[in-house]
Design a protein around this motif. Structure first.
Motif, PDB file in Angstrom:
ATOM      1  N   LEU A   1     -26.038 -11.205   5.416  1.00  0.00           N
ATOM      2  CA  LEU A   1     -24.687 -10.681   5.631  1.00  0.00           C
ATOM      3  C   LEU A   1     -24.297  -9.807   4.448  1.00  0.00           C
ATOM      4  O   LEU A   1     -24.925  -9.850   3.397  1.00  0.00           O
ATOM      5  N   GLU A   2     -23.230  -9.018   4.631  1.00  0.00           N
ATOM      6  CA  GLU A   2     -22.705  -8.209   3.531  1.00  0.00           C
ATOM      7  C   GLU A   2     -21.202  -8.056   3.691  1.00  0.00           C
ATOM      8  O   GLU A   2     -20.660  -8.190   4.783  1.00  0.00           O
ATOM      9  N   PHE A   3     -20.531  -7.782   2.575  1.00  0.00           N
ATOM     10  CA  PHE A   3     -19.108  -7.487   2.616  1.00  0.00           C
ATOM     11  C   PHE A   3     -18.905  -6.047   3.057  1.00  0.00           C
ATOM     12  O   PHE A   3     -19.644  -5.160   2.636  1.00  0.00           O
ATOM     13  N   VAL A   4     -17.905  -5.829   3.884  1.00  0.00           N
ATOM     14  CA  VAL A   4     -17.512  -4.483   4.271  1.00  0.00           C
ATOM     15  C   VAL A   4     -16.015  -4.383   4.030  1.00  0.00           C
ATOM     16  O   VAL A   4     -15.247  -5.224   4.493  1.00  0.00           O
ATOM     17  N   VAL A   5     -15.619  -3.373   3.281  1.00  0.00           N
ATOM     18  CA  VAL A   5     -14.203  -3.185   2.979  1.00  0.00           C
ATOM     19  C   VAL A   5     -13.626  -2.213   3.998  1.00  0.00           C
ATOM     20  O   VAL A   5     -14.158  -1.123   4.203  1.00  0.00           O
ATOM     21  N   THR A   6     -12.535  -2.632   4.642  1.00  0.00           N
ATOM     22  CA  THR A   6     -11.871  -1.790   5.639  1.00  0.00           C
ATOM     23  C   THR A   6     -10.377  -1.758   5.369  1.00  0.00           C
ATOM     24  O   THR A   6      -9.848  -2.587   4.626  1.00  0.00           O
ATOM     25  N   THR A   7      -9.719  -0.823   5.988  1.00  0.00           N
ATOM     26  CA  THR A   7      -8.273  -0.721   5.877  1.00  0.00           C
ATOM     27  C   THR A   7      -7.630  -1.909   6.579  1.00  0.00           C
ATOM     28  O   THR A   7      -8.016  -2.268   7.693  1.00  0.00           O
ATOM     29  N   LYS A   8      -6.653  -2.502   5.925  1.00  0.00           N
ATOM     30  CA  LYS A   8      -5.955  -3.640   6.513  1.00  0.00           C
ATOM     31  C   LYS A   8      -5.089  -3.167   7.676  1.00  0.00           C
ATOM     32  O   LYS A   8      -4.405  -2.154   7.581  1.00  0.00           O
ATOM     33  N   VAL A   9      -5.152  -3.898   8.753  1.00  0.00           N
ATOM     34  CA  VAL A   9      -4.374  -3.562   9.939  1.00  0.00           C
ATOM     35  C   VAL A   9      -3.170  -4.488  10.003  1.00  0.00           C
ATOM     36  O   VAL A   9      -3.315  -5.709   9.970  1.00  0.00           O
ATOM     37  N   HIS A  10      -1.992  -3.893  10.052  1.00  0.00           N
ATOM     38  CA  HIS A  10      -0.767  -4.671  10.192  1.00  0.00           C
ATOM     39  C   HIS A  10      -0.312  -4.579  11.639  1.00  0.00           C
ATOM     40  O   HIS A  10      -0.297  -3.506  12.227  1.00  0.00           O
TER      41      HIS A  10
END
Length: 84
Positions: A59-68
């Motif tokens: 597995l790996e971390f993926v940084v994405t824009t937070k969705v509100h």
């Protein structure tokens, strides 16, 4: 995705690979207590430790824009409605 959801994925992938926490410890040099904390959403330590565990299970971390998300009217009414 929050810590608990991340932990659930870590545990699922570890088990899918047929690894115990002890075996994952031996593979990553991350103590099994720390692995347990990760899997239960209670770990708040080093990113390096997370990376070692994630790498070991594919597995790996993926940084994405937070969705509100704004709740809809029904959800608001359920939160603040009267209990009849």
């Amino acid at each position: 995705m929050d810590r608990v959801e991340i932990g659930i994925k870590i545990k699922a992938y570890r088990k899918e690979l047929g690894l115990t926490q002890k075996q994952l410890q031996e593979k990553t040099h991350v103590h099994k207590t720390t692995i347990s904390e990760m899997e239960n959403g209670r770990f708040s330590g080093s990113f390096d430790l997370f990376e070692r565990v994630l790498d070991a299970i594919g597995l790996e971390f993926v940084v994405t824009t937070k969705v509100h998300r704004i709740p809809n009217m029904h959800e608001i009414q359920e939160l603040f409605g009267d209990d009849d």
